[in-house]
Design an enzyme around this catalytic site. Structure first.
Site, PDB file in Angstrom:
ATOM      1  N   GLY A 112       0.811  -1.269   0.001  1.00  0.00           N
ATOM      2  CA  GLY A 112       0.016   0.094  -0.121  1.00  0.00           C
ATOM      3  C   GLY A 112       0.870   1.201  -0.092  1.00  0.00           C
ATOM      4  N   LEU A 113       2.220   1.091  -0.030  1.00  0.00           N
ATOM      5  CA  LEU A 113       3.020   2.282  -0.172  1.00  0.00           C
ATOM      6  C   LEU A 113       3.494   2.569  -1.804  1.00  0.00           C
ATOM      7  CD1 LEU A 113       5.222   1.422   2.929  1.00  0.00           C
ATOM      8  CD2 LEU A 113       3.189   2.875   2.674  1.00  0.00           C
ATOM      9  N   GLY A 114       2.756   2.107  -2.682  1.00  0.00           N
ATOM     10  CA  GLY A 114       3.101   2.143  -4.130  1.00  0.00           C
ATOM     11  C   GLY A 114       4.439   1.568  -4.454  1.00  0.00           C
ATOM     12  N   SER A 115       4.766   0.376  -3.895  1.00  0.00           N
ATOM     13  CA  SER A 115       5.949  -0.254  -4.134  1.00  0.00           C
ATOM     14  C   SER A 115       6.282  -0.622  -5.627  1.00  0.00           C
ATOM     15  CB  SER A 115       6.224  -1.090  -3.132  1.00  0.00           C
ATOM     16  OG  SER A 115       5.362  -2.345  -3.340  1.00  0.00           O
ATOM     17  N   SER A 116       5.233  -1.201  -6.205  1.00  0.00           N
ATOM     18  CA  SER A 116       5.318  -1.546  -7.607  1.00  0.00           C
ATOM     19  C   SER A 116       5.823  -0.518  -8.523  1.00  0.00           C
ATOM     20  CB  SER A 116       4.151  -2.358  -8.052  1.00  0.00           C
ATOM     21  OG  SER A 116       3.936  -3.658  -7.509  1.00  0.00           O
ATOM     22  N   GLU A 148       3.870   0.457 -16.865  1.00  0.00           N
ATOM     23  CA  GLU A 148       3.156  -0.234 -16.111  1.00  0.00           C
ATOM     24  C   GLU A 148       1.721  -0.576 -16.233  1.00  0.00           C
ATOM     25  OE1 GLU A 148       2.710  -0.836 -10.918  1.00  0.00           O
ATOM     26  OE2 GLU A 148       3.361   1.134 -12.175  1.00  0.00           O
ATOM     27  N   ASP A 160       1.399   7.264  -7.962  1.00  0.00           N
ATOM     28  CA  ASP A 160       2.584   6.826  -7.251  1.00  0.00           C
ATOM     29  C   ASP A 160       3.786   7.013  -8.185  1.00  0.00           C
ATOM     30  OD1 ASP A 160       0.934   5.438  -5.510  1.00  0.00           O
ATOM     31  OD2 ASP A 160       0.855   3.409  -6.382  1.00  0.00           O
TER      32      ASP A 160
END
Length: 342
Positions: A112-116, A148, A160
């Site tokens: 939920g931290l925009g990792s991707s 993406e 993100d």
């Protein structure tokens, strides 16, 4: 020569979801977010001359691509493969140089931290450094989004990529035709420090795939689900209110804004909250929390809690008893960066 890059992860403060098509195309989206000192990292260096090696150190995945062969954009290393394929196509006249591409992240996928998306930005920034590509901040963020969402077909919004690229506190606007405006905010030092002292990040222990939630939100807008659309309108309004609270240092109103945004977000898709999240919320509010929300699409990952700084330790102890973990962090002003190592 070795090119290294890193890009910061982000906390979604308000408006998340309004940056997802088709809502932002029809109504315009507005999001408030801030980046933290947890990062996605990428390294690009010369390969063995015959193939390109992709490796993700944190999840222990490894793959080889024979230079000149058709690109495969599936599998656990699809982010690195997608960036490599797009750079070869758009900037290297289709040539496939032999490289070694390495990644790792401070946060797990589905956090939920925009990792991707942050990883895509870090990868692209490393390629920009390695090949000297003429891309500025908006170009990097836009291309990362296209890779993406279009090349890899992964569902999601736009915030993100822009948060990771620009860094800091930002109020972002999203419109049709992928038009994005990033408004950096000049936050007073005392507001910055007080928010750091009052925000608690708690990992539920459950990583979630955001695609199903985002698909449901998109379907609700496409099918003209008025309850969902009205909730999205409220989310967008809360982003404007959050911007004003942060700039003016109105922390009491900020608490109310965070609470209202979370209630509106839960109305946009049925799977955003669940029994686990609701139970953690009850514990948190019984131990000093004044506001709460999920960071990201929902369903799991990290939860954010706002409390009085003096209540932080009590809240931390209560949350740890629920079986998850806490993440220490500081806000960071700088976005994606890259450098060369001889």
């Amino acid at each position: 020569m070795i090119a290294r890059a890193r890009a910061p992860l982000r906390l979604g403060l308000a408006g998340g979801g309004s940056d997802v098509s088709p809502y932002c195309d029809q109504f315009g989206g507005q999001v408030m977010n801030v980046t933290i000192d947890r990062y996605a990292y990428a390294i690009v260096r010369p390969g063995d001359g015959q193939s390109t090696c992709f490796e993700a150190l944190d999840v222990r995945h490894h793959a080889e691509h024979i230079c000149g062969d058709e690109h495969s954009l599936s599998g656990p290393l699809q982010l690195a493969r997608g960036v490599y394929a797009r750079v070869c196509r758009d900037f290297l006249d289709g040539k496939q140089p032999s490289l070694r591409v390495t990644t790792y992240s401070d946060a797990p996928p589905g956090s939920g931290l925009g990792s991707s998306s942050t990883m895509v930005v870090a990868l692209l920034q490393a390629f920009v450094e390695y090949f000297g590509l003429p891309l500025g901040e908006y170009e990097v963020a836009r291309l990362a989004y296209q890779i993406e969402r279009n090349d890899l077909g992964l569902a999601g919004g736009k915030q993100d990529q822009y948060a990771a690229t620009f860094g800091g506190f930002n109020f972002m606007e999203f419109y049709a035709d992928d038009r994005v405006i990033v408004n950096p905010l000049r936050v007073k030092d005392w507001v910055w420090a007080e928010l750091e002292a009052s925000l608690v990040l708690y990992f539920t222990g459950v990583s979630r795939a955001s695609a199903d939630i985002i698909d449901q939100q998109s379907r609700n807008v496409s099918e003209q689900n008025q309850a969902s659309i009205e909730a999205m309108h409220r989310l967008k309004d809360e982003a404007v209110a959050m911007k004003e609270c942060v700039l003016m240092g109105d922390l009491r109103r900020l608490e109310a804004t965070l609470r209202a945004g979370w209630e509106a977000k839960k109305q946009t898709a049925s799977s955003i909250s669940n029994l686990l999240i609701e139970n953690i919320e009850r514990v948190a509010f019984a131990n000093g929390a004044r506001a709460a929300k999920i960071s990201g699409a929902g369903g799991g990952g990290f939860m954010m809690f706002l409390c009085g700084a003096e209540d932080r330790l009590t809240l931390n102890r209560a949350l740890l008893e629920q079986g998850g973990s806490l993440l220490d962090f500081h806000f960071t002003q700088r976005g994606a960066m890259s450098w060369r190592v001889p």
